[in-house]
Design an enzyme around this catalytic site. Structure first.
Site, mmCIF file in Angstrom:
data_model
loop_
_atom_site.group_PDB
_atom_site.id
_atom_site.type_symbol
_atom_site.label_atom_id
_atom_site.label_comp_id
_atom_site.label_asym_id
_atom_site.label_seq_id
_atom_site.Cartn_x
_atom_site.Cartn_y
_atom_site.Cartn_z
ATOM 1 C CB SER A 135 -1.024 -0.043 1.165
ATOM 2 O OG SER A 135 -0.316 0.059 2.576
ATOM 3 C CG HIS B 294 9.906 1.673 12.143
ATOM 4 N ND1 HIS B 294 9.794 0.218 12.065
ATOM 5 C CD2 HIS B 294 9.660 1.837 13.291
ATOM 6 C CE1 HIS B 294 9.724 -0.303 13.178
ATOM 7 N NE2 HIS B 294 9.478 0.609 13.843
ATOM 8 N N GLY C 154 22.154 -0.904 11.192
ATOM 9 C CA GLY C 154 21.248 -1.433 12.289
ATOM 10 C C GLY C 154 19.630 -1.665 11.750
ATOM 11 C CG ASP D 96 13.509 -0.623 12.201
ATOM 12 O OD1 ASP D 96 13.444 -0.480 10.624
ATOM 13 O OD2 ASP D 96 13.037 -1.317 12.606
ATOM 14 C CD GLU E 163 3.029 2.920 7.608
ATOM 15 O OE1 GLU E 163 3.677 2.441 8.497
ATOM 16 O OE2 GLU E 163 2.522 2.613 6.625
HETATM 17 C C1 GRF Z 1 3.941 -0.672 6.850
HETATM 18 O O1 GRF Z 1 2.892 -0.536 8.027
HETATM 19 C C2 GRF Z 1 5.376 0.079 7.198
HETATM 20 O O2 GRF Z 1 5.478 0.637 7.871
HETATM 21 C C3 GRF Z 1 5.927 -1.431 7.548
HETATM 22 O O3 GRF Z 1 5.475 -2.306 6.739
HETATM 23 C C4 GRF Z 1 4.185 -2.024 6.626
HETATM 24 C C5 GRF Z 1 3.916 -2.315 4.931
HETATM 25 O O4 GRF Z 1 2.515 -2.108 4.357
HETATM 26 N N1 GRF Z 1 7.354 -1.346 7.330
HETATM 27 P P1 GRF Z 1 2.432 -1.978 3.115
HETATM 28 O O5 GRF Z 1 3.053 -3.392 2.498
HETATM 29 O O6 GRF Z 1 3.118 -0.821 2.276
HETATM 30 O O7 GRF Z 1 1.147 -1.947 2.768
#
Ligand code: GRF
Length: 204
Positions: free
Chosen positions: A26, A124, A158, A160, A189
């Site tokens: 997504s 993240h 590291g 994250d 996000e």
């Molecule tokens: C997201 O919540 C991102 O922060 C984490 O993994 C998830 C990926 O979601 N690293 P998508 O595949 O982009 O829907």
């Protein structure tokens, strides 16, 4: 006589992105939407996944984007060095300038990091440095914090730990479940990642 002075560069290269994901994709979709809306001047040249069944590959194919599966030699979580080298080679061959990890579940190390120094980003689902690692929204819920959020950061060696480019807080509500909290974090996000890509591109 009037002289016109050209103030823009003669040629501005559109940024080429490579995406690595293990799941739904997504966040990649949000980047595609920003490109489609004209708010991000970029194109996605290649999408790679360690999971042949990941929906991110289907999304990419539906947009006519080249895809490939990373052969992790049967390892469940490790990203073996040969696979990292093959990933770097494929991204280079596709002309990628900036690599975006979007739900990619393996730790990126050398030689992939060396192939794209300061050019690999990750999203993240927490306010780093809080709650690094897997299922950060569950960690936040279990810790009983009143707010968490999401961060886009450069990837270093590291887990994250690289420098943060952008982050935004999301409140934790009294009746939140892991799913409802993660869903609200994802809404943020999807706005944050394209913005961070734009900022990172300016400093390339
Ligand atoms: C997201 O919540 C991102 O922060 C984490 O993994 C998830 C990926 O979601 N690293 P998508 O595949 O982009 O829907």
């Amino acid at each position: 006589m009037i002289w016109f002075v050209r103030v823009l560069p003669l040629y501005t290269k559109r940024m080429v992105l490579g995406i690595l994901g293990s799941g739904s994709g997504s966040n990649m979709q949000a980047i595609l939407d920003a490109i489609g809306a004209g708010t991000l001047d970029a194109r996605i040249a290649l999408v790679l996944s360690d999971n042949p069944d990941a929906f991110i590959l289907e999304r990419a194919r539906n947009h006519g984007i080249a895809t490939a599966v990373i052969d992790c030699r049967g390892f469940k979580t490790k990203f073996p060095e040969e696979a990292q080298q093959e990933t770097a080679d494929a991204l280079k061959a596709a002309g990628v300038d900036l690599v975006c990890l979007a739900g990619f579940l393996r730790l990126v190390k050398r030689p992939l990091l060396d192939a794209f120094p300061n050019r690999i980003l990750n999203i993240h689902p927490a306010l780093l440095p809080a709650f690094p690692g897997l299922e950060a929204w569950k960690q936040a819920l279990e810790a009983g914090v009143s707010e968490t959020g999401c961060s886009v950061h450069y990837v270093d060696e590291g887990m994250d730990t690289g420098p943060v480019i952008l982050q935004e807080a999301v409140p934790v509500l009294a009746d939140d479940t892991a799913e409802s909290l993660h869903a609200r974090i994802q809404v943020v996000e999807h706005r944050l990642y394209p913005e961070a890509v734009k900022l990172a591109a300016r400093s390339l």
